[in-house]
Enzyme design. Structure first.
Site, PDB file in Angstrom:
ATOM      1  N   GLY A  43      32.866   0.785 -23.742  1.00  0.00           N
ATOM      2  CA  GLY A  43      31.641   0.100 -23.340  1.00  0.00           C
ATOM      3  C   GLY A  43      30.607   0.152 -24.449  1.00  0.00           C
ATOM      4  O   GLY A  43      30.633   1.075 -25.283  1.00  0.00           O
ATOM      5  N   GLN A  48      22.370  -0.403 -28.133  1.00  0.00           N
ATOM      6  CA  GLN A  48      23.156   0.388 -29.090  1.00  0.00           C
ATOM      7  C   GLN A  48      23.444  -0.359 -30.382  1.00  0.00           C
ATOM      8  O   GLN A  48      23.982   0.223 -31.325  1.00  0.00           O
ATOM      9  CB  GLN A  48      24.491   0.813 -28.469  1.00  0.00           C
ATOM     10  CG  GLN A  48      24.341   1.875 -27.398  1.00  0.00           C
ATOM     11  CD  GLN A  48      25.704   2.289 -26.877  1.00  0.00           C
ATOM     12  OE1 GLN A  48      26.271   1.599 -26.031  1.00  0.00           O
ATOM     13  NE2 GLN A  48      26.237   3.377 -27.390  1.00  0.00           N
ATOM     14  N   CYS A  88      30.030   8.698 -25.941  1.00  0.00           N
ATOM     15  CA  CYS A  88      29.104   7.594 -26.200  1.00  0.00           C
ATOM     16  C   CYS A  88      29.206   7.219 -27.669  1.00  0.00           C
ATOM     17  O   CYS A  88      29.200   8.106 -28.532  1.00  0.00           O
ATOM     18  CB  CYS A  88      27.680   8.024 -25.863  1.00  0.00           C
ATOM     19  SG  CYS A  88      26.447   6.751 -26.202  1.00  0.00           S
ATOM     20  N   LEU A  89      29.310   5.920 -27.963  1.00  0.00           N
ATOM     21  CA  LEU A  89      29.470   5.485 -29.358  1.00  0.00           C
ATOM     22  C   LEU A  89      28.242   5.819 -30.214  1.00  0.00           C
ATOM     23  O   LEU A  89      28.341   5.838 -31.435  1.00  0.00           O
ATOM     24  CB  LEU A  89      29.776   3.980 -29.416  1.00  0.00           C
ATOM     25  CG  LEU A  89      31.131   3.562 -28.835  1.00  0.00           C
ATOM     26  CD1 LEU A  89      31.317   2.057 -28.933  1.00  0.00           C
ATOM     27  CD2 LEU A  89      32.281   4.281 -29.529  1.00  0.00           C
ATOM     28  N   HIS A 130      27.032   4.414 -17.130  1.00  0.00           N
ATOM     29  CA  HIS A 130      26.641   4.870 -18.467  1.00  0.00           C
ATOM     30  C   HIS A 130      25.902   3.756 -19.218  1.00  0.00           C
ATOM     31  O   HIS A 130      24.838   3.981 -19.800  1.00  0.00           O
ATOM     32  CB  HIS A 130      27.908   5.310 -19.230  1.00  0.00           C
ATOM     33  CG  HIS A 130      27.661   5.764 -20.633  1.00  0.00           C
ATOM     34  ND1 HIS A 130      27.844   7.066 -21.043  1.00  0.00           N
ATOM     35  CD2 HIS A 130      27.249   5.094 -21.728  1.00  0.00           C
ATOM     36  CE1 HIS A 130      27.540   7.171 -22.332  1.00  0.00           C
ATOM     37  NE2 HIS A 130      27.180   5.980 -22.775  1.00  0.00           N
ATOM     38  N   GLU A 131      26.469   2.541 -19.183  1.00  0.00           N
ATOM     39  CA  GLU A 131      25.864   1.433 -19.940  1.00  0.00           C
ATOM     40  C   GLU A 131      24.548   0.990 -19.307  1.00  0.00           C
ATOM     41  O   GLU A 131      23.595   0.656 -20.009  1.00  0.00           O
ATOM     42  CB  GLU A 131      26.838   0.245 -20.048  1.00  0.00           C
ATOM     43  CG  GLU A 131      28.189   0.539 -20.705  1.00  0.00           C
ATOM     44  CD  GLU A 131      28.097   1.305 -22.020  1.00  0.00           C
ATOM     45  OE1 GLU A 131      27.078   1.207 -22.728  1.00  0.00           O
ATOM     46  OE2 GLU A 131      29.050   2.033 -22.337  1.00  0.00           O
ATOM     47  N   HIS A 134      21.771   3.041 -20.496  1.00  0.00           N
ATOM     48  CA  HIS A 134      21.297   2.654 -21.831  1.00  0.00           C
ATOM     49  C   HIS A 134      20.182   1.604 -21.735  1.00  0.00           C
ATOM     50  O   HIS A 134      19.248   1.615 -22.533  1.00  0.00           O
ATOM     51  CB  HIS A 134      22.441   2.059 -22.662  1.00  0.00           C
ATOM     52  CG  HIS A 134      23.247   3.085 -23.416  1.00  0.00           C
ATOM     53  ND1 HIS A 134      22.695   3.898 -24.370  1.00  0.00           N
ATOM     54  CD2 HIS A 134      24.564   3.408 -23.359  1.00  0.00           C
ATOM     55  CE1 HIS A 134      23.644   4.686 -24.876  1.00  0.00           C
ATOM     56  NE2 HIS A 134      24.784   4.417 -24.274  1.00  0.00           N
TER      57      HIS A 134
HETATM   58 ZN   LIG Z   1      26.602   5.227 -24.577  1.00  0.00          ZN
END
Ligand SMILES: [Zn+2]
Length: 170
Positions: A43, A48, A88-89, A130-131, A134
């Site tokens: 995701g 991000q 998380c990226l 999670h997204e 963000h």
């Molecule tokens: Zn993340």
């Protein structure tokens, strides 16, 4: 466009709704998909990549065919609870157990501007939550238990140190 790393301040901004789905939005989404697959993520939220709008992409089957775009998303119902490992990226190398709803009912627009209602569970439901966080400037470190947060505190400090060094004006 690049994936921004903690503690970039864009990750703490509250993202604005997408007003129009146009060619520029489609182009940015395509680039986001490339970046997500390169980084082997499931995701990626627009903030991000330094783009503070309410949009994220999810691809939990890893095929690059199952990827989906969710615009101006909202969660309507949550059910159950699961405590599972999450990454998380924007925090490369960090994973931690996070409690999330097991199943959610949600709404979002797709790239064609159609409002869809979906029910998902497990990994996809986790990615959704999670997204969506963000888009509100919330990060998974905010939801870690105090002991898990302590366990990664050195890694966080290292991210903060590196970020400061990059940002020092010449
Ligand atoms: Zn993340």
């Amino acid at each position: 466009m690049n994936i921004v790393i903690y503690p970039d301040p864009v990750l703490r901004q509250k993202a604005k709704p997408v007003k129009e789905i146009n060619a520029e939005v489609c182009k940015k989404v395509e680039k986001m998909m490339e970046l997500m697959h390169e980084a082997r993520g499931v995701g990626l939220a627009a903030p991000q990549v330094g783009w503070p709008v309410r949009l994220f992409i999810i691809d939990t089957d890893g095929s690059s065919h199952g990827e989906k775009v969710f615009i101006n998303p909202t969660i309507i119902e949550e059910e159950g609870e699961l405590n599972k490992e999450e990454g998380c990226l924007s925090f490369p190398g960090i994973t931690s157990k996070i409690i999330r709803a097991q199943r959610i009912k949600a709404q979002a627009y797709n790239l064609k501007g159609q409002l869809l209602e979906i029910v998902v569970e497990g990994l996809t439901a986790r990615a959704w939550q999670h997204e969506l966080d963000h888009l509100n400037g919330e990060l998974f470190i905010d939801k870690m238990s105090p002991s898990n947060r302590l366990a990664i505190s050195q890694q966080l400090k290292e991210f903060e140190r590196t970020f400061k060094n990059v940002k020092v004006p010449v």
